[in-house]
Design a protein around this motif. Structure first.
Motif: not given
Lengths: 337, 511
Positions: B14-15, B66-69, B71-85
């Motif tokens: 959820s973004a 800004t972005a509030n993401v 993932v699976e109910g847990e707030s995450v910071h998608l700072g890099s491709v490896s983070h997102a992965r």
């Protein structure tokens, strides 16, 4: 991955044509490929003017200009080759060749025009050979011209037999040693050649096609551009300008030696790149190349005036080249090409 | 890969309030997007609507303002491709990111090779690498040998490898695909759709961006429309109420009147005649195009249409056949000769073959016309400028000035520059190869109008297109090719999508 490059640019939006003139001027200047060299020349000159009283004198400045004019002239030709995504490493040897051929003809008592023509023809012949192999057969410019660097240097030694060639015609000598209105002849010739080439590059079909080939060879070909011919001519021009530089340098020294111009190819290439020519092709202009050569010349002169050890001079010159390339990289990242 | 069992309820991602800007210009403006496991979301939007940028934020490629993401109910910071992965988000980019000279297995393992030892000094476990690749390829239903070099694969196979590569890592829960079908021919696009459906059924949330609206209907469970960086609407394509027109209208923000101009009625004498053209895969093609006529050239990808165009324009050598322009036999040995005889060619890949991207509009416009616009090899910049102004005006190129580099224009405007470049001096024949590929709906209409005007001015137009609607909507007659041969030429009243398809797939031949 550079974000800036893949960013969708809002071109659809009408940008107001107003916008202050001064702001437009500065942003246009900073976006120009040669801006790094111009800024550096100004900064280094300002520093040297303060650091040593000998720098900002007419005598010194005219000597500096004469010293870098040879490199600058050859770099104009080099720039044309780099524009097509090529490189001409044979320039240093060609400088030697044209000087030696001119000196030999002149020393044999033949007319001046024949000596000049002979030197230039020899240089252009090397360019034509390079261009034919590179454009015609599709060989890699680096390797072809590297080979020719050696071949031509060998010819230089063979032609002179290792002894200096003397007996240059006084008129030819005056091209390298003389002054016109207090300005050294080589500097005047450099400015004239730069003006002519600036015109050729911006106002003729040939110049425009060179930029197109460097920018996108296939698009140029499909638009009906004779890509092979134009590319080959770029090397002929590089030969021509190295040849002119060689004659002037020999005239300046008064004798032709087999080692003239050895290692110059590196300064020539560096001057073109510092001046904003990009190995990616299609980017750069003639004025920038002159500024690039000027920067190298001024840094050399400044260090000599400041009494910097010669080993350190070499290190600083090398550093200048690397810094120029870094500046170029940073600049092209922030503007869209 | 483990699958989430509670599919359908909680969003996997959820973004909220995603905002991205470049150099002060907002490209994505406070967009909310929720993705549920086991669904396919199609992101629609014109070029520059912000759909790719939104995706790239989720994939960790761009960092948002800004972005509030969550993932699976847990707030995450998608700072890099490896983070997102590491959070199970993988992306397949529009341009395939494969290394041609490495094998399939090496590509799939690239950057996380199974091996023993520290960092770069690690020794690759080749067996494990091949096994990993095999598993991943199986998931996408690809049967290529993991040891094949990627450069040897077809585009569709490469895309499967790319998807396998995205899936081979971690536990992928969200798969983002940017324009996955844009470079695929129809049949292979179909295969890709069924793969997407299989991945969805396995519990993944799949997001694709596309230009093709029918495709969105076919593949998606939910259609999200973006415009100018905003999310403007969401549709359920399967509710029976959503119409294509509705989506087109919300895409472009205005009512789209008829996309194609009216057909031309006046057709003149023969302008281009091809006789027994052979070369490469093209074999014995005979065609006639009259002045003022648009002859469509249909067929599957690889049928030899582009090859035929290249033969006519002198890009590739003819082995047999002749070309006649206005009844005069032409000797065309290269593009230069073709230009001389009054031919123009708009290649398929305008970025690669059509434009010098780093140079400005004026320069690009002048390229094929330098001979006519110069005297003794000398140019008049003032004349060139006025020619450029004229062309920009008559082709409605949206730009600040003719000094703008073409690389910074949108796809549609770039294509207008290519058209203008060829039509700036009168031509007899214009060959267009996929003129609206990658061009958004709004600009597409303008390009159709421009092509129509060109034909009306008496030019013979040969139009190659894989877009059936475009082919039928624009052409007066349609020639269909398959396997390098002409299968038949359909007159106006014979044209139908089914007929063309049958000819193209060689199910039927013209009697």
């Amino acid at each position: 991955m550079s974000i800036v490059k893949s960013q969708p640019v809002p071109t659809e939006r009408k940008v107001s044509r107003a916008g202050t003139g001064a702001k437009k001027l500065t942003s246009g200047f900073l976006a120009a490929p040669s801006s790094g060299a111009v800024v550096s020349v100004v900064l280094v000159s300002a520093f040297l003017s303060i650091a040593t009283p000998q720098f900002l004198t007419l005598d010194n400045l005219s000597l500096v200009a004469r010293a870098f004019s040879f490199i600058a002239i050859a770099a104009i030709g080099q720039f044309v080759v780099i524009l097509t995504r090529g490189i001409d490493i044979s320039s240093g040897s060609v400088i030697g060749l044209s000087g030696i051929v001119t000196a030999l003809i002149s020393g044999a008592g033949l007319p001046t025009w024949m000596a000049l023509l002979g030197g230039i023809a020899a240089a252009m012949a090397v360019g034509l050979f390079n261009g034919s192999l590179i454009a015609g057969l599709g060989l890699v410019s680096f390797m072809v011209t590297l080979g020719m660097l050696n071949v031509v240097r060998g010819a230089d030694v063979a032609l002179t037999g290792g002894y200096p060639v003397t007996g240059l015609d006084p008129f030819i000598k005056s091209l390298g040693q003389g002054f016109l209105l207090g300005i050294p002849m080589p500097v005047i010739i450099m400015l004239v050649l730069a003006a002519v080439m600036w015109w050729v590059m911006t106002r003729t079909v040939f110049g425009r096609q060179l930029y197109a080939i460097g920018g996108n060879e296939e698009a140029a070909r499909l638009s009906g551009v004779k890509v092979k011919t134009v590319t080959a001519l770029a090397y002929v021009i590089s030969g021509l300008f190295a040849g002119i530089a060689g004659i002037l340098l020999t005239a300046r020294l008064g004798v032709a030696e087999s080692t003239i111009g050895t290692g110059y190819e590196l300064d020539i290439i560096a001057a073109a790149v510092i001046g904003g020519a990009s190995f990616a092709g299609g980017i750069g202009n003639v004025t920038g190349v002159i500024w690039g050569a000027a920067l190298l010349g001024i840094v050399r002169n400044g260090m000599a005036l400041l009494g910097v050890d010669s080993y350190w001079q070499q290190i600083v010159i090398g550093a200048v080249i690397v810094i120029a390339v870094i500046i170029d990289r940073v600049r092209t990242r922030t503007t869209i090409h | 890969m483990t699958l989430t069992d509670d599919a359908g309820k909680a969003p996997v991602l959820s973004a909220r309030g995603v905002r991205v800007s470049f150099g002060g210009v907002a490209v994505v403006k406070d967009v909310d997007l929720e993705l549920y496991p086991g669904e396919v979301v199609a992101l629609l939007g014109e070029n520059g609507a912000g759909k790719s940028s939104l995706m790239k934020v989720l994939a960790g490629v761009y960092s948002p303002d800004t972005a509030n993401v969550i993932v699976e109910g847990e707030s995450v910071h998608l700072g890099s491709v490896s983070h997102a992965r590491s959070h199970g988000i993988a992306m397949v980019h529009q341009e395939l990111n494969l290394v041609d000279n490495l094998s399939v297995a090496e590509n799939i393992a690239l950057g996380r090779e199974p091996g023993t030892g520290p960092g770069l000094a690690a020794v690759v476990n080749r067996k494990a690498s091949v096994k990993q690749a095999k598993d991943a390829l199986e998931q996408v239903g690809s049967r290529v040998d993991p040891r094949t070099l990627v450069g040897r694969l077809s585009l569709a196979q490469q895309q499967q490898v790319e998807i396998a590569k995205a899936l081979a890592q971690d536990e992928v829960r969200v798969l983002l695909m940017d324009e996955p079908t844009s470079s695929l021919p129809e049949e292979q696009a179909q295969d890709l759709m069924s793969l997407i459906h299989r991945l969805r059924d396995a519990g993944l949330a799949v997001v694709i961006t596309t230009h093709r609206i029918p495709e969105a209907f076919a593949v998606a469970d939910r259609i999200v429309v973006m415009r100018d960086g905003n999310k403007v609407a969401e549709y359920d394509p399967n509710d029976g109420k959503t119409s294509r027109e509705e989506i087109v209208n919300s895409l472009i923000g205005r009512e789209l009147t008829t996309l194609f101009p009216d057909k031309r009625t006046e057709v003149g004498s023969v302008a281009l005649e091809l006789e027994g053209m052979s070369g490469g895969i093209v074999e014995d093609v005979n065609l006639v195009v009259r002045e003022g006529e648009i002859l469509g050239l249909g067929g599957l990808v690889g049928a030899g249409r582009t090859e035929l165009a290249r033969l006519v324009f002198g890009c590739d050598p003819l082995t047999a056949g002749s070309i006649w322009v206005d009844g005069q036999k032409c000797r065309i040995r290269g593009p230069r000769d073709a230009v001389k005889y009054g031919l123009g060619f708009i290649p398929e890949d305008r970025k690669r073959d059509g434009l010098v991207l780093g140079q400005d509009i004026e320069m690009n416009l002048s390229l094929p016309n330098l001979g006519k616009w110069s005297k003794g090899g000398v140019l008049s910049l003032r004349q060139l400028a006025s020619k450029a102004e004229d062309a920009i005006g008559s082709f409605r190129v949206r730009t600040r000035s003719y000094r703008q580099p073409v690389g910074t224009l949108s796809g549609g405007n770039q294509q207008k520059v290519v058209l203008a470049k060829w039509m700036a001096v009168p031509r007899r024949v214009l060959i267009l190869d996929e003129p609206t590929r990658g061009v958004d709906v709004g600009a597409r209409q303008e390009i159709y109008t421009a092509i129509d005007e060109i034909a009306r001015s008496g030019v013979a137009v040969l139009l190659i297109s894989s877009d059936m609607e475009e082919l039928i909507g624009m052409s007066d007659r349609i020639a269909v090719m398959a396997e390098g041969r002409l299968q038949g030429v359909l007159e106006k009243e014979e044209v139908s999508q089914a007929y063309i398809f049958k000819l193209a797939s060689q199910l039927e031949s013209v009697s």
